[in-house]
Motif scaffolding. Structure first.
Motif, PDB file in Angstrom:
ATOM      1  N   VAL A 143       0.418  -0.700  -0.096  1.00 23.97           N
ATOM      2  CA  VAL A 143       0.020  -0.099  -0.169  1.00 23.97           C
ATOM      3  C   VAL A 143       0.853   1.248  -0.144  1.00 23.97           C
ATOM      4  CG1 VAL A 143      -1.893  -1.187   1.073  1.00 23.97           C
ATOM      5  CG2 VAL A 143      -0.185  -0.044   2.653  1.00 23.97           C
ATOM      6  N   ALA A 144       2.356   1.305   0.440  1.00 23.65           N
ATOM      7  CA  ALA A 144       3.164   2.954   0.614  1.00 23.65           C
ATOM      8  C   ALA A 144       4.170   2.453  -0.728  1.00 23.65           C
ATOM      9  CB  ALA A 144       3.383   2.473   1.359  1.00 23.65           C
ATOM     10  N   ASN A 145       3.878   1.807  -1.735  1.00 23.32           N
ATOM     11  CA  ASN A 145       4.771   1.607  -2.421  1.00 23.32           C
ATOM     12  C   ASN A 145       4.895   3.055  -3.144  1.00 23.32           C
ATOM     13  OD1 ASN A 145       3.640   1.764  -5.874  1.00 23.32           O
ATOM     14  ND2 ASN A 145       2.262   0.140  -3.974  1.00 23.32           N
ATOM     15  N   ASN A 146       5.927   3.706  -4.182  1.00 20.57           N
ATOM     16  CA  ASN A 146       5.579   4.462  -4.099  1.00 20.57           C
ATOM     17  C   ASN A 146       6.149   4.698  -6.218  1.00 20.57           C
ATOM     18  OD1 ASN A 146       8.358   3.549  -4.452  1.00 20.57           O
ATOM     19  ND2 ASN A 146       8.928   6.261  -3.862  1.00 20.57           N
ATOM     20  N   ILE A 147       6.089   3.742  -6.412  1.00 20.58           N
ATOM     21  CA  ILE A 147       5.783   3.532  -8.038  1.00 20.58           C
ATOM     22  C   ILE A 147       4.680   4.436  -8.837  1.00 20.58           C
ATOM     23  CG2 ILE A 147       5.000   2.160 -10.354  1.00 20.58           C
ATOM     24  CD1 ILE A 147       7.484   1.162  -8.411  1.00 20.58           C
ATOM     25  N   PRO A 148       3.431   4.315  -8.125  1.00 21.45           N
ATOM     26  CA  PRO A 148       3.270   5.874  -9.095  1.00 21.45           C
ATOM     27  C   PRO A 148       3.357   7.486  -9.354  1.00 21.45           C
ATOM     28  CG  PRO A 148       1.164   4.257  -7.394  1.00 21.45           C
ATOM     29  CD  PRO A 148       2.930   4.334  -7.247  1.00 21.45           C
ATOM     30  N   ALA A 149       4.068   7.874  -8.323  1.00 23.75           N
ATOM     31  CA  ALA A 149       4.793   8.761  -7.887  1.00 23.75           C
ATOM     32  C   ALA A 149       5.870   9.317  -8.684  1.00 23.75           C
ATOM     33  CB  ALA A 149       5.095   8.906  -5.682  1.00 23.75           C
ATOM     34  N   ILE A 150       6.761   7.454  -8.748  1.00 18.31           N
ATOM     35  CA  ILE A 150       8.151   7.961  -9.783  1.00 18.31           C
ATOM     36  C   ILE A 150       7.774   8.716 -10.764  1.00 18.31           C
ATOM     37  CG2 ILE A 150      10.046   6.987 -10.676  1.00 18.31           C
ATOM     38  CD1 ILE A 150       9.958   4.417  -8.732  1.00 18.31           C
ATOM     39  N   PRO A 151       6.774   9.201 -11.576  1.00 26.39           N
ATOM     40  CA  PRO A 151       7.260   9.505 -12.581  1.00 26.39           C
ATOM     41  C   PRO A 151       7.079  10.956 -12.501  1.00 26.39           C
ATOM     42  CG  PRO A 151       5.138   8.275 -13.194  1.00 26.39           C
ATOM     43  CD  PRO A 151       5.454   7.794 -12.345  1.00 26.39           C
ATOM     44  N   LEU A 152       6.378  11.845 -12.134  1.00 27.09           N
ATOM     45  CA  LEU A 152       6.221  13.271 -11.324  1.00 27.09           C
ATOM     46  C   LEU A 152       7.803  13.251 -10.031  1.00 27.09           C
ATOM     47  CD1 LEU A 152       4.685  15.263 -10.688  1.00 27.09           C
ATOM     48  CD2 LEU A 152       3.581  14.348  -8.656  1.00 27.09           C
ATOM     49  N   TYR A 153       8.112  12.449  -9.691  1.00 30.92           N
ATOM     50  CA  TYR A 153       9.153  12.470  -8.575  1.00 30.92           C
ATOM     51  C   TYR A 153      10.397  13.128 -10.303  1.00 30.92           C
ATOM     52  CZ  TYR A 153      13.714  11.948  -6.581  1.00 30.92           C
ATOM     53  OH  TYR A 153      14.461  12.348  -6.217  1.00 30.92           O
TER      54      TYR A 153
END
Length: 208
Positions: free
Chosen positions: A16-26
Motif C-alpha cells: 500500500v505504501a509503494n511509490n511506483i505511481p509517484a516516480i514519474p512525477l518525482y
C-alpha cells in the motif's frame, strides 16, 4: 488476534505504501535540478512518508476512540478504501508527466510533500493499514518493535526507489512499470478484501 510477523507488516506496507505511481512525477520535478537538490527532494519525500506512517501508528487508535469508531467499522472502511486504491492501480497506465512549476525550490519541496509523498506514496490507504496493524499489537512491545521496524524498512525502500528512480525507469520501461503497478494493485485489492471480511466477521459474529 493471532500474532503477526515482521514480514507480514512489511509486505502489507510494501503493497500500500509503494511509490511506483509517484516516480514519474518525482522525475519531472528533478528535471533541470542539481544533484544536491534532487537528493534533498528524495530526502524530503521519504521523511514525509516516514512521519505519516509514524503519526498513524502512534495516534490512530486514539483518534478512533475519540470519535467512538469501532475497529470493525474502521476495518470495513479501510478495506473499501484499499479496494478503490487497488482498482485505480490496476487500471492505471504509465504516461508522460508534464508539470508546470516556478523556479522556487521551496515550491518544488512542497510538491515533494504533496502530492508525491501524500497521497501518492503514503495516502489514506497506507494510514488505514498502519492503524489496523496497530490495533493488532495490543500493547505488545515485541509487536510494536516489529511494526516500527517494518515502517523504517519501508521508508528506506521508498528512499532507495526515489534515489535510483532513473535507473528503475530505464530498466523496467513503461511496460515493466505498468506490470509492477498492477501487481501491487492486485495485492492491495486482496488486502482490502481481507480487511472487509475481518470487519464483517467481527461486527456480525453470529452470521459468519
Amino acid at each position: 488476534m493471532q500474532e503477526q510477523s515482521f514480514q507480514h507488516y512489511l509486505l502489507g506496507l510494501i503493497a500500500v505504501a509503494n511509490n511506483i505511481p509517484a516516480i514519474p512525477l518525482y522525475l519531472a520535478l528533478c528535471k533541470g535540478r542539481s544533484v544536491a537538490e534532487q537528493h534533498r527532494l528524495c530526502f524530503v519525500a521519504s521523511l514525509t512518508s516516514f512521519i505519516t506512517m509514524m503519526v498513524a501508528m502512534l495516534t490512530g487508535m486514539t483518534i478512533l476512540n475519540f470519535f467512538e469508531i469501532s475497529i470493525d467499522a474502521f476495518r470495513m472502511a479501510g478495506g473499501l478504501l484499499l479496494l478503490n486504491t487497488g482498482l485505480g492501480m490496476m487500471n492505471s497506465s504509465q504516461e508522460a508527466v508534464v508539470i508546470e512549476t516556478d523556479d522556487s525550490f521551496a515550491r518544488i519541496l512542497s510538491t515533494a510533500i504533496i502530492p508525491i509523498s501524500i497521497p501518492l506514496t503514503t495516502g489514506a490507504g497506507t494510514m488505514s493499514t498502519v492503524i489496523l496493524f496497530t490495533q493488532g499489537i495490543n500493547h505488545s512491545e515485541t509487536l510494536e518493535a516489529k511494526l516500527l521496524g517494518a515502517i523504517v524498512c519501508m521508508t528506506i525502500l521508498i528512499y532507495v526507489s526515489f534515489r535510483y528512480s532513473p535507473i528503475i525507469i530505464r530498466i523496467l520501461k513503461d511496460t515493466g512499470m505498468d506490470v509492477l503497478t498492477k501487481v501491487f494493485g492486485l495485492i492491495t485489492l486482496a488486502l482490502g478484501i481481507q480487511f472487509i471480511l475481518s470487519g464483517i466477521k467481527g461486527a456480525f459474529p453470529k452470521f459468519v
